[in-house]
Design a protein around this motif. Sequence first.
Motif, mmCIF file in Angstrom:
data_model
loop_
_atom_site.group_PDB
_atom_site.id
_atom_site.type_symbol
_atom_site.label_atom_id
_atom_site.label_comp_id
_atom_site.label_asym_id
_atom_site.label_seq_id
_atom_site.Cartn_x
_atom_site.Cartn_y
_atom_site.Cartn_z
ATOM 1 N N VAL A 91 24.541 14.302 60.483
ATOM 2 C CA VAL A 91 24.138 15.650 60.912
ATOM 3 C C VAL A 91 24.796 16.703 60.028
ATOM 4 O O VAL A 91 24.142 17.671 59.596
ATOM 5 N N LEU A 92 26.084 16.534 59.740
ATOM 6 C CA LEU A 92 26.804 17.489 58.890
ATOM 7 C C LEU A 92 26.231 17.501 57.474
ATOM 8 O O LEU A 92 26.059 18.568 56.873
ATOM 9 N N LEU A 138 23.158 16.687 56.539
ATOM 10 C CA LEU A 138 21.837 17.329 56.583
ATOM 11 C C LEU A 138 21.967 18.833 56.834
ATOM 12 O O LEU A 138 21.179 19.633 56.300
ATOM 13 N N GLY A 139 22.963 19.205 57.646
ATOM 14 C CA GLY A 139 23.184 20.623 57.899
ATOM 15 C C GLY A 139 23.586 21.370 56.639
ATOM 16 O O GLY A 139 23.112 22.491 56.387
ATOM 17 N N CYS A 140 24.456 20.760 55.844
ATOM 18 C CA CYS A 140 24.862 21.377 54.570
ATOM 19 C C CYS A 140 23.668 21.484 53.623
ATOM 20 O O CYS A 140 23.499 22.492 52.932
ATOM 21 N N TYR A 141 22.847 20.442 53.604
ATOM 22 C CA TYR A 141 21.644 20.490 52.758
ATOM 23 C C TYR A 141 20.699 21.589 53.218
ATOM 24 O O TYR A 141 20.119 22.322 52.396
ATOM 25 N N ALA A 142 20.544 21.736 54.545
ATOM 26 C CA ALA A 142 19.684 22.793 55.085
ATOM 27 C C ALA A 142 20.203 24.175 54.681
ATOM 28 O O ALA A 142 19.419 25.068 54.327
ATOM 29 N N CYS A 143 21.522 24.365 54.715
ATOM 30 C CA CYS A 143 22.121 25.634 54.288
ATOM 31 C C CYS A 143 21.865 25.869 52.800
ATOM 32 O O CYS A 143 21.570 27.000 52.373
#
Length: 337
Positions: free
Chosen positions: A154-155, A157-162
């Motif tokens: 999740v972290l 993917l979250g960094c990639y989304a940012c």
Amino acid sequence: MAQVLFDKDKTKIVKGFAILFMILLHCLASPEWYTVRFGEFDNPLFARVFSTFKICVGMFTFMVGYGYAFSRTKDLRYSWEHVIKLLIPFWIVLFGFTLPLCDNIEGGNLLKNMFGINSLLNYFSWFVYFFIYAMIVMPVFSRIIDKRLWMAVVLMLGCYACQVAVHTFTDWNHNDFLTALFNSMMQSPCMILGYLFAKHKVFERVPLPNSKVVVFVFSILCMGLALWLRFVKSAVLGFSLSVFYAPMMIFGIVALFSCCKLKLLSSLFMKLGELSVYMWFLHALFFTKPIRAFYQPLILVSDNIFVVTLFIIVLTTIMALVVKSVVDGVTRLIYNR
């Protein structure tokens, strides 16, 4: 079956390979530099082949997360101490080697350069702000991952989304802080994966055959495959594939030096790893625009770009030894107060 041993010595060896790859990258994959001095290498394929050594970025960011897993406290005090340890050599290079040759540097710009947010005074200083960012977020990230393993994904993917959001909705290329945010988000998945690998001893769980010859061949093939894959495809939709290639390269290196007695090479790469941070900042002197007119003549000892590259490695190593002795003295002075 033999087993991988990823101890402090192997960590130095990995960093030694990474800094060597970095210098090869900057010397041999930068057309602006080598086509001016060595026009016979004005070939796009030449630059692309040597650009595979950019795998060093993923190796260093992976090792940030990997090393953090072994920290005792995982708190901001630990982070603060390690940020200071990085800033001391960087500032010695910045104020001792760069600023004396520069004119009209504005205070705000200097402040950003002191933390790598602007790279005018050191072209390869991005690691400074990335490391500070890592030391700020890893106390939180590590606790989240330790409680729920799946949160690592999740972290990531979250960094990639940012990263995608910054790229899509901002003019990040023209803003130093947004550029730093974009790059930090891009490198975060590799850092998080490094923490996971260390925490769960992934490398150590891989069984190796008892035959040293087989391990040697396997390790070389593993390292070569990582470079070849990096050559073929470096990213997908902006997601850096170093998250796969860097661990593959690191595993090849650690397996090789765990099972094969390569005393001379081990000593060499351990020393390079020990000096890697200093070599990182010092070799930038030869490529940073405001000062390279002064420093580049020092390395033009031949008309052969490979000879010059070798000379840069040797000279940077010697300079790093000197600067490290100064840093050690400053560090003792600070902590003995």
